[in-house]
Design a protein around this motif. Structure first.
Motif, mmCIF file in Angstrom:
data_model
loop_
_atom_site.group_PDB
_atom_site.id
_atom_site.type_symbol
_atom_site.label_atom_id
_atom_site.label_comp_id
_atom_site.label_asym_id
_atom_site.label_seq_id
_atom_site.Cartn_x
_atom_site.Cartn_y
_atom_site.Cartn_z
ATOM 1 N N ASP A 180 0.614 -26.753 18.043
ATOM 2 C CA ASP A 180 0.259 -28.112 17.633
ATOM 3 C C ASP A 180 1.350 -28.730 16.769
ATOM 4 N N VAL A 181 1.895 -27.945 15.821
ATOM 5 C CA VAL A 181 2.908 -28.460 14.900
ATOM 6 C C VAL A 181 4.224 -28.741 15.616
ATOM 7 N N THR A 182 4.590 -27.862 16.553
ATOM 8 C CA THR A 182 5.903 -27.995 17.213
ATOM 9 C C THR A 182 5.849 -28.820 18.497
ATOM 10 N N GLY A 183 4.664 -29.271 18.885
ATOM 11 C CA GLY A 183 4.536 -30.076 20.084
ATOM 12 C C GLY A 183 4.661 -29.283 21.369
ATOM 13 N N ALA A 184 4.419 -27.966 21.288
ATOM 14 C CA ALA A 184 4.509 -27.109 22.480
ATOM 15 C C ALA A 184 3.107 -26.779 22.985
ATOM 16 N N GLN A 185 3.040 -26.134 24.141
ATOM 17 C CA GLN A 185 1.792 -25.612 24.679
ATOM 18 C C GLN A 185 1.734 -24.108 24.410
ATOM 19 N N VAL A 186 0.530 -23.587 24.187
ATOM 20 C CA VAL A 186 0.384 -22.142 23.964
ATOM 21 C C VAL A 186 0.944 -21.372 25.163
ATOM 22 N N ALA A 187 0.679 -21.872 26.363
ATOM 23 C CA ALA A 187 1.191 -21.204 27.570
ATOM 24 C C ALA A 187 2.712 -21.143 27.571
ATOM 25 N N ASP A 188 3.340 -22.186 26.992
ATOM 26 C CA ASP A 188 4.794 -22.210 26.918
ATOM 27 C C ASP A 188 5.293 -21.141 25.947
ATOM 28 N N LEU A 189 4.585 -20.994 24.818
ATOM 29 C CA LEU A 189 4.970 -19.965 23.846
ATOM 30 C C LEU A 189 4.820 -18.562 24.442
ATOM 31 N N LEU A 190 3.827 -18.370 25.319
ATOM 32 C CA LEU A 190 3.547 -17.050 25.895
ATOM 33 C C LEU A 190 4.346 -16.770 27.166
ATOM 34 N N SER A 191 5.185 -17.697 27.581
ATOM 35 C CA SER A 191 5.978 -17.483 28.789
ATOM 36 C C SER A 191 6.861 -16.234 28.650
ATOM 37 N N PRO A 192 6.986 -15.427 29.699
ATOM 38 C CA PRO A 192 7.816 -14.215 29.638
ATOM 39 C C PRO A 192 9.314 -14.499 29.719
ATOM 40 N N GLU A 193 9.693 -15.750 29.962
ATOM 41 C CA GLU A 193 11.112 -16.091 30.106
ATOM 42 C C GLU A 193 11.739 -16.381 28.751
ATOM 43 N N PRO A 194 12.941 -15.870 28.464
ATOM 44 C CA PRO A 194 13.634 -16.205 27.222
ATOM 45 C C PRO A 194 13.866 -17.713 27.151
ATOM 46 N N PRO A 195 13.816 -18.315 25.967
ATOM 47 C CA PRO A 195 13.939 -19.772 25.855
ATOM 48 C C PRO A 195 15.354 -20.288 26.052
#
Length: 480
Positions: free
Chosen positions: A60-75
Motif C-alpha cells: 500500500d505504501v509503495t504503490g505495489a501489488q502483493v502479487a508483485d512483491l511475491l513474484s519469483p523473478e528478481p526485480p
C-alpha cells in the motif's frame, strides 16, 4: 509452508526495489507500516519471513501489488546477480571446498560479482565432467543392467510408442525400409541428410533449429546401422529427452533410444508372432529372426532378450565378447554365472574360456552358428554363438538358455559339451601345475597398453562429444 531461503531473498530484493523507487529509507518505511527499520532490514536481507498483513501494508505504501512483491523473478539485474551468487555459494559443490563465501554488500561491484559467478560456473561444469569417470560410468551401467534385469529387459511404453509411429508411417510387415524411416522422420518435422564430415565424436547430429538429422554416408554396406541411427535420433525427440544431467542419465537415454530403434526394426506384434511360431515348431534360431527382419545378428539376439521372457516364458542370456574374452555387452535373467568385480559390474570382465562365447573363436567354419552345452556351478546351459570381425577385431554374439528350454531351439542336438567351474581359478585362469613349473619366472611378456586408458573424454554436455567440433559442423552445413 515456510518459504525457502532463495524465495525469501527474492522477496527481500523486491521489497527493497520498491522502497528505493519511492525514495524511502528503512526507518521511514518502517514508521509508515508499523515496524522498526531494523526488522525491515532483516526482511530485505532474506533472513526473516514477513506476515501477509505486513506485506499488504508495504504494498500500500509503495504503490505495489502483493502479487508483485511475491513474484519469483528478481526485480533488476543487480538483484539477479546477487541471488545467483547466493545460490552458488550455498551449493554442495562450493561448500565442500571449505572456503568462506564472499559477503554480498553494496560496495561489491557488478563486475566483481560476474567474475566470481564465472568461477562458480566453471566449478560446476568441471564437477559435472568429473562425474563421467570410468568408475562412475561402470557403477551407473551396472545399476541400469540390474534394473533392466528386474523388468526382464522389457519396456512396454516404448513398445507401444514404436508401433504407433510405424502405423502412422504406413508400415505393416516385413523389413523396415529406408524410405519408411524417412517418412517417420518427416512426420516429426525432420529431413535425413547423409554427409561425409560428421564430427568424429558423434554417430549422428540433430539440428533442431532447421529440422535436419545428419547421418554417415548412405553407401555403408547393408545400411542396417543407418536405419537404427536415424531412429535413435528421432527417439530423443519422441521420448522428450533433455541434455543428460549425469552419466546415469546419459546411459538411461542411450538405452531408451536403442530400445526404440529395435522396436521399430522388429515390431513387437510381428516379432512375437514370428517367435511364437518358431517355438511351436521347436525351431527358434537367432539367424532366422535376424533374416526375417533384415537386421544384424547382434540386434536380433538383443531383441530376443526383450521378448522371450515376457511373451514366451523363456529366460535367457545374451553376451557380446571380444577376441580377448572381455564382455562388452551383457544381459541375463537365467542365472548364468558371470564374472564380476567387487562392485558387481560385469562389463569388461573376462568370460570363461569354456563358454561357447569364446570356444566359437576356435571353429574353422564361422559362417554358421556354433552350438554348445556348458555345465556350470549354476546348472547346464545351451548356447548359440555367431562370430564376426570389425576394424577393432573379432567378436562373438551369444544367446543361451537353461538346459530345459533348449528343446525349443535349433541346434539342441549338438554333441558339443564343456564344463566350466569359474569363478574357480583352476577352471581356465590358472595354468596347469606342470606348465607353471616349466615357465614360471622364465617369461617376460611385453603387455599391450590400451591408449584409451589415458585419453580423457572431450568436454561437453554429452559424454565423449566435442561441442566445438559439433557446433563447427552445424555452422558449416547451415551455410550450405
Amino acid at each position: 509452508m515456510p518459504a525457502s531461503s532463495l524465495e525469501l531473498a527474492t522477496l527481500g530484493h523486491r521489497i527493497r526495489h520498491h522502497r528505493v523507487a519511492n525514495d524511502l529509507t528503512l526507518d521511514e518505511l518502517g514508521a509508515r507500516v508499523g515496524v522498526a527499520g531494523s526488522q525491515l532490514s532483516l526482511i530485505e536481507n532474506g533472513k526473516r519471513e514477513p506476515k501477509l498483513s505486513l506485506l499488504q501494508a508495504i504494498a500500500d505504501v509503495t504503490g505495489a501489488q502483493v502479487a508483485d512483491l511475491l513474484s519469483p523473478e528478481p526485480p533488476n539485474r543487480r538483484a539477479a546477480l546477487e541471488l545467483e551468487l547466493q545460490r552458488a555459494q550455498a551449493s554442495p559443490v562450493f561448500r565442500q571446498l571449505g572456503i568462506a563465501p564472499v559477503r554480498i554488500t553494496k560496495s561489491l561491484s557488478d563486475e566483481t560479482i560476474e567474475s566470481i559467478l564465472g568461477l562458480h560456473r566453471e566449478l560446476q561444469r568441471r564437477e559435472r565432467e568429473a562425474i563421467a569417470t570410468p568408475e562412475e560410468a561402470r557403477r551407473a551401467n551396472n545399476e541400469l543392467r540390474l534394473r533392466m534385469r528386474e523388468r526382464d529387459n522389457y519396456l512396454p511404453d516404448i513398445e507401444k510408442l514404436a508401433e504407433k509411429q510405424l502405423k502412422a508411417a504406413g508400415h505393416v510387415s516385413g523389413a523396415l525400409t529406408h524410405r519408411t524411416v524417412s517418412v517417420m522422420a518427416e512426420q516429426l518435422g525432420f529431413e535425413l541428410l547423409y554427409v561425409n564430415d560428421l564430427p568424429h565424436s558423434a554417430r549422428s547430429v540433430t539440428d533442431l533449429e532447421n529440422g535436419r538429422i545428419y547421418l554417415p554416408p548412405a553407401s555403408i554396406p547393408g545400411g542396417h546401422g543407418l536405419r537404427s541411427m536415424a531412429l535413435q535420433a528421432m527417439a530423443h525427440r519422441l521420448l522428450g529427452h533433455t541434455p543428460p544431467t549425469d552419466y546415469a542419465d546419459f546411459l538411461q537415454q542411450r538405452l531408451e533410444i536403442n530400445y526404440y530403434a529395435a522396436c521399430c526394426l522388429m515390431p513387437e506384434t510381428n516379432a512375437v508372432a514370428f517367435l511364437q511360431q518358431a517355438k511351436k515348431d521347436r525351431n527358434l534360431a537367432v539367424e532366422d529372426f535376424r533374416d526375417a527382419f533384415g537386421v544384424t545378428h547382434e540386434a536380433a539376439g538383443m531383441r530376443m532378450t526383450n521378448l522371450l521372457t515376457q511373451h514366451l516364458g523363456i529366460r535367457l542370456h545374451f553376451l557380446r565378447v571380444d577376441g580377448s574374452g572381455a564382455i562388452t555387452r551383457v544381459f541375463e535373467n537365467d542365472g548364468l554365472p558371470l564374472p564380476s568385480d567387487v562392485t558387481g559390474s560385469v562389463d569388461g570382465q573376462i568370460a570363461c574360456r569354456k563358454f561357447a562365447a569364446r570356444a566359437a573363436f576356435a571353429e574353422q567354419n564361422r559362417t554358421t552358428e556354433y552350438y554348445q552345452y556348458t555345465d556350470t556351478p549354476s546348472g547346464t546351459y545351451w548356447c548359440s554363438t555367431q562370430t564376426g570381425t570389425t576394424a577393432d577385431g573379432e567378436f562373438s554374439i551369444t544367446v543361451g538358455v537353461p538346459f530345459d528350454d533348449a528343446k525349443w531351439f535349433r541346434g539342441r542336438e549338438t554333441p558339443k559339451r564343456a564344463v566350466s567351474t569359474c569363478p574357480d581359478e583352476s577352471c581356465c585362469r590358472r595354468p596347469p601345475g606342470d606348465v607353471r613349473a616349466r615357465w614360471e619366472g622364465k617369461a617376460w611378456p611385453s603387455a599391450r597398453v590400451h591408449m584409451q586408458m589415458f585419453s580423457p573424454l572431450p568436454r561437453g554436455a554429452f559424454p565423449g562429444v566435442d561441442d566445438n567440433e559439433v557446433y563447427a559442423f552445424l555452422d558449416r552445413h547451415a551455410e550450405g
